[in-house]
Design an enzyme around this catalytic site. Structure first.
Site, PDB file in Angstrom:
ATOM      1  CE  LYS A 184       1.956   5.773  -3.792  1.00  0.00           C
ATOM      2  NZ  LYS A 184       2.310   4.360  -3.599  1.00  0.00           N
ATOM      3  N   GLY A 241      -3.987  -2.662   2.505  1.00  0.00           N
ATOM      4  CA  GLY A 241      -2.633  -2.594   3.031  1.00  0.00           C
ATOM      5  C   GLY A 241      -2.624  -2.620   4.546  1.00  0.00           C
ATOM      6  CB  SER A 242       0.035  -1.569   6.845  1.00  0.00           C
ATOM      7  OG  SER A 242       0.168  -0.213   6.472  1.00  0.00           O
ATOM      8  N   GLY A 245      -1.032   2.492   7.340  1.00  0.00           N
ATOM      9  CA  GLY A 245      -1.293   3.228   6.099  1.00  0.00           C
ATOM     10  C   GLY A 245      -2.767   3.547   5.938  1.00  0.00           C
ATOM     11  N   GLY A 246      -3.613   2.555   6.139  1.00  0.00           N
ATOM     12  CA  GLY A 246      -5.060   2.760   5.967  1.00  0.00           C
ATOM     13  C   GLY A 246      -5.601   3.788   6.945  1.00  0.00           C
ATOM     14  CD  GLU A 265     -11.839  -4.373   3.175  1.00  0.00           C
ATOM     15  OE1 GLU A 265     -11.604  -5.076   4.177  1.00  0.00           O
ATOM     16  OE2 GLU A 265     -12.974  -3.967   2.894  1.00  0.00           O
ATOM     17  CB  CYS A 302      -5.211  -9.653   4.425  1.00  0.00           C
ATOM     18  SG  CYS A 302      -6.110 -10.284   3.019  1.00  0.00           S
ATOM     19  CD  GLU A 392      -1.420  -8.233   9.506  1.00  0.00           C
ATOM     20  OE1 GLU A 392      -1.264  -7.001   9.463  1.00  0.00           O
ATOM     21  OE2 GLU A 392      -1.803  -8.900   8.540  1.00  0.00           O
TER      22      GLU A 392
HETATM   23  P1  NAP Z   1       1.148  -0.690   3.060  1.00  0.00           P
HETATM   24  O1  NAP Z   1       2.574  -0.555   3.419  1.00  0.00           O
HETATM   25  O2  NAP Z   1       0.164  -0.039   3.944  1.00  0.00           O
HETATM   26  O3  NAP Z   1       0.997  -0.151   1.554  1.00  0.00           O
HETATM   27  C1  NAP Z   1      -0.230  -0.031   0.861  1.00  0.00           C
HETATM   28  C2  NAP Z   1      -0.217   1.225  -0.023  1.00  0.00           C
HETATM   29  O4  NAP Z   1      -0.492   2.369   0.791  1.00  0.00           O
HETATM   30  C3  NAP Z   1       1.115   1.523  -0.693  1.00  0.00           C
HETATM   31  O5  NAP Z   1       0.873   2.121  -1.951  1.00  0.00           O
HETATM   32  C4  NAP Z   1       1.739   2.498   0.256  1.00  0.00           C
HETATM   33  O6  NAP Z   1       2.680   3.345  -0.339  1.00  0.00           O
HETATM   34  C5  NAP Z   1       0.563   3.314   0.710  1.00  0.00           C
HETATM   35  N1  NAP Z   1       0.777   3.893   2.028  1.00  0.00           N
HETATM   36  C6  NAP Z   1       1.112   3.235   3.169  1.00  0.00           C
HETATM   37  N2  NAP Z   1       1.207   4.092   4.205  1.00  0.00           N
HETATM   38  C7  NAP Z   1       0.900   5.315   3.706  1.00  0.00           C
HETATM   39  C8  NAP Z   1       0.833   6.617   4.266  1.00  0.00           C
HETATM   40  N3  NAP Z   1       1.083   6.841   5.563  1.00  0.00           N
HETATM   41  N4  NAP Z   1       0.521   7.644   3.450  1.00  0.00           N
HETATM   42  C9  NAP Z   1       0.284   7.429   2.128  1.00  0.00           C
HETATM   43  N5  NAP Z   1       0.331   6.236   1.551  1.00  0.00           N
HETATM   44  C10 NAP Z   1       0.640   5.187   2.317  1.00  0.00           C
HETATM   45  O7  NAP Z   1       0.736  -2.230   3.013  1.00  0.00           O
HETATM   46  P2  NAP Z   1       1.442  -3.416   2.207  1.00  0.00           P
HETATM   47  O8  NAP Z   1       2.838  -3.605   2.616  1.00  0.00           O
HETATM   48  O9  NAP Z   1       1.221  -3.193   0.773  1.00  0.00           O
HETATM   49  O10 NAP Z   1       0.597  -4.727   2.629  1.00  0.00           O
HETATM   50  C11 NAP Z   1       0.785  -5.430   3.837  1.00  0.00           C
HETATM   51  C12 NAP Z   1      -0.435  -5.257   4.719  1.00  0.00           C
HETATM   52  O11 NAP Z   1      -1.623  -5.309   3.939  1.00  0.00           O
HETATM   53  C13 NAP Z   1      -0.619  -6.350   5.764  1.00  0.00           C
HETATM   54  O12 NAP Z   1      -0.957  -5.763   6.994  1.00  0.00           O
HETATM   55  C14 NAP Z   1      -1.782  -7.178   5.226  1.00  0.00           C
HETATM   56  O13 NAP Z   1      -2.505  -7.865   6.220  1.00  0.00           O
HETATM   57  C15 NAP Z   1      -2.581  -6.126   4.562  1.00  0.00           C
HETATM   58  N6  NAP Z   1      -3.477  -6.652   3.540  1.00  0.00           N
HETATM   59  C16 NAP Z   1      -4.802  -6.551   3.722  1.00  0.00           C
HETATM   60  C17 NAP Z   1      -5.664  -7.074   2.790  1.00  0.00           C
HETATM   61  C18 NAP Z   1      -7.147  -6.966   2.982  1.00  0.00           C
HETATM   62  O14 NAP Z   1      -7.885  -7.267   2.061  1.00  0.00           O
HETATM   63  N7  NAP Z   1      -7.629  -6.556   4.128  1.00  0.00           N
HETATM   64  C19 NAP Z   1      -5.168  -7.708   1.638  1.00  0.00           C
HETATM   65  C20 NAP Z   1      -3.793  -7.779   1.487  1.00  0.00           C
HETATM   66  C21 NAP Z   1      -2.946  -7.237   2.446  1.00  0.00           C
HETATM   67  P3  NAP Z   1       4.238   2.971  -0.249  1.00  0.00           P
HETATM   68  O15 NAP Z   1       4.391   1.585  -0.687  1.00  0.00           O
HETATM   69  O16 NAP Z   1       4.865   3.996  -1.109  1.00  0.00           O
HETATM   70  O17 NAP Z   1       4.643   2.977   1.159  1.00  0.00           O
END
Ligand code: NAP
Length: 528
Positions: A184, A241-242, A245-246, A265, A302, A392
């Protein structure tokens, strides 16, 4: 290469007609062409059916065949690095050198996982030969190993357009483990995602692999991602991601009639504990080191150090003053997306209002998509009594927590939620006698850093990038970086009383692949 703005459904290109969205250049503050079209429900169904049909063939591919494919994808990324990097710079506002370096990391990762596929040590092949004369019951011949789990869905993150995206660690490790992948695409960098997707599709064709090996779906909202996680033919999910979302996707997967694993993650505050001896030995160097780590990529990592824990003393106060001065002088930079910029502004504004919390550094930021460091301080008592302070804030914001003494530092450590990393800065003598702090931190984080900084994740055999919840959704039992990442996409199968001819090559008597196997309790590469 041409960006069409259309999904890739196996070997076909998706049709126009779905909800539309565009990439956004945060540095220039304008939308980028082309218009991207969301995949239709029928296209999503087709992508999953193709992946399901491809799964048996993928499970049968040898490690050498998976390696050949992964190496081809890596070579293609390297050949097209300039074009890929240019598009990612426009879509993310990240520097060209960062994007170019990330492509090299991504192709290196693909090759490393390809080598792991060939080596096969992670398959954990075990053989217990039969003892037909054992009393009171004969012991059967039984042999086990890890086998590919089936179609995997991958969600990349906004802040790594390559290394945690379409051909990133989740995709590469799933292919290496023998699973078809549906990605996706992240709307923060859809053009770079599509270009990488086209290169993977080319490699699928050139290696003669089934067309369901790979699909890439665009969506203007959450619908496609959620439908993928709920689809009965999908067998596992990788997410970066967040926390919101996760957690949503993990909950959806758990509520399916057949629950499936979600390796999410997520966010992390990455605490840094600084002991008095470290301040006495290298305060100025730590000001520079911590500043560099906390402002790298404008804090959008992250592993960004989000919590700094110190014992109050004149030396500690001087250290924080010097760090705050450097943070206040940090020039602003564009954040990855307007949404991340908005969340950063909301998160820091809310923290400013928290009773007992004080702003210690606030750098100037005027650009619409820009952000600059905003740091806070609070007493350990305030931190321990305010749950919101453990969350965070994604961006260049951290909280300094002041402790009375070592005992209160330990109390703060015990109070922490799971993190990807925990760092200890200690003096030469203190490292050996920190009163159990390391043991407490080992229960809280996936990676412990001594006298260093948490940003920068090496891709290697020994790396761990995961951690207890909320850093990851699986309690820290897996890693998304390093060759152990393959173990997320497999399941255990035991063959009892099977003749050699019906066993997978990995378990056959002569050990034709030369794997290191546990045979009757001893590790060996020799046959049975
Ligand atoms: P995000 O907003 O959660 O997006 C990640 C993916 O998940 C996107 O494709 C998003 O789609 C999808 N998504 C999010 N919420 C969803 C839901 N409720 N239902 C279905 N799909 C959903 O995160 P981000 O903005 O890309 O990244 C920022 C976060 O990632 C920070 O908190 C950071 O710490 C964390 N992160 C963690 C790591 C790790 O390895 N642990 C690495 C990098 C970043 P849409 O974009 O269409 O919303």
């Amino acid at each position: 290469m041409n960006i069409r703005g259309l999904s890739l459904i196996g070997s076909k290109v998706g049709a126009p007609g779905g909800a539309k969205f565009q990439a956004f250049d945060p540095a220039a503050g304008k939308s980028l062409d082309p218009v991207f079209q969301s995949a239709s429900a029928a296209e999503l169904e087709q992508a999953v059916r193709l992946a399901d049909a491809a799964a048996p063939a993928w499970a049968k591919l040898s490690g050498a065949e998976r390696n050949r494919f992964l190496r081809l994808v890596a070579d293609k990324l390297d050949q097209h690095a300039a074009e890929l990097a240019a598009r990612a710079v426009a879509e993310t506002g990240l520097a060209l050198a960062r994007c170019t370096g990330e492509i090299a990391r991504t192709s290196g990762q693909l090759r490393l996982y390809g080598e792991a596929a060939v080596r096969g040590d992670w398959l954990d092949a075990r053989i217990e030969t039969a003892l037909p004369d054992r009393k009171p019951l004969p012991k059967p011949d039984h042999r086990s190993l890890l086998r590919p789990i089936g179609p995997v869905v991958v969600f990349g993150s906004s802040n790594f357009p390559f290394a945690y995206s379409v051909a990133g660690g989740d995709t590469a490790s799933a292919f290496a483990a023998g699973c078809p992948v549906i990605v996706k695409a992240h709307p923060a960098h859809p053009g770079a995602g599509e270009l990488v997707g086209q290169l993977i599709a080319e490699a699928v064709r050139e290696c003669g692999l089934p067309e369901g090996s790979f699909s890439l779906l665009f969506d203007a909202g959450f619908g496609a991602g959620q439908a993928l996680v709920q689809h009965p033919m999908v067998k596992a999910v990788g997410f970066t991601g967040s926390l919101a979302g996760g957690r949503k996707l993990a909950d959806l997967a758990a509520a399916r009639p057949e629950p499936i694993p979600v390796y999410a993650e997520m966010g992390s505050i990455n605490p840094v504990f600084i002991l008095p001896g470290a301040l006495a030995e290298r305060s100025a160097a730590m000001v520079d080191g911590l500043h560099a780590s906390a402002t790298l990529g404008m804090g959008q990592f992250c592993t960004n150090p989000g919590l700094i824990v110190l014992q109050r003393s004149p030396a500690a106060e001087e250290f924080v003053r010097a760090l705050a001065a450097k943070l206040t002088a940090t020039p602003e930079a564009a954040m990855l997306t307007p949404g991340i910029r908005k969340n950063y502004a909301t998160g820091t504004a809310a923290r400013t209002q928290q009773p007992g919390v004080k702003v210690i550094a606030e750098a100037k930021s005027t650009a619409a998509c820009g952000a600059a460091p905003v740091w806070f301080e609070a007493s350990a008592a305030t931190f321990l009594g305010t749950p919101g302070l453990s969350a965070e804030i994604f961006g260049p914001s951290s909280l300094v927590v002041w402790c009375r003494d070592g005992a209160e530092m330990l109390e703060v450590a015990r109070h922490l939620e799971g993190s990807l990393t925990a760092t200890l800065q200690a003096g030469a003598v203190e490292a050996a006698a920190q009163g159990g702090l390391v043991d407490v931190l080992a229960a809280k984080a996936g990676r412990l850093v001594l006298n260093g900084y948490p940003t920068g994740v090496e891709v290697s055999h020994a790396m761990v990038h995961g951690g207890p919840y909320p850093a990851a959704s699986d309690g820290g039992r897996s890693t998304s970086v390093g060759t152990r990442a393959l173990n997320r996409w497999v399941r255990l199968v035991c063959y009892q009383n099977f003749p050699d001819t019906l066993l997978p090559a990995e378990l056959q008597n002569t050990n034709p692949l030369g794997l290191l196997r546990l045979v009757n309790g001893d590790f060996t590469r020799t046959g049975v």
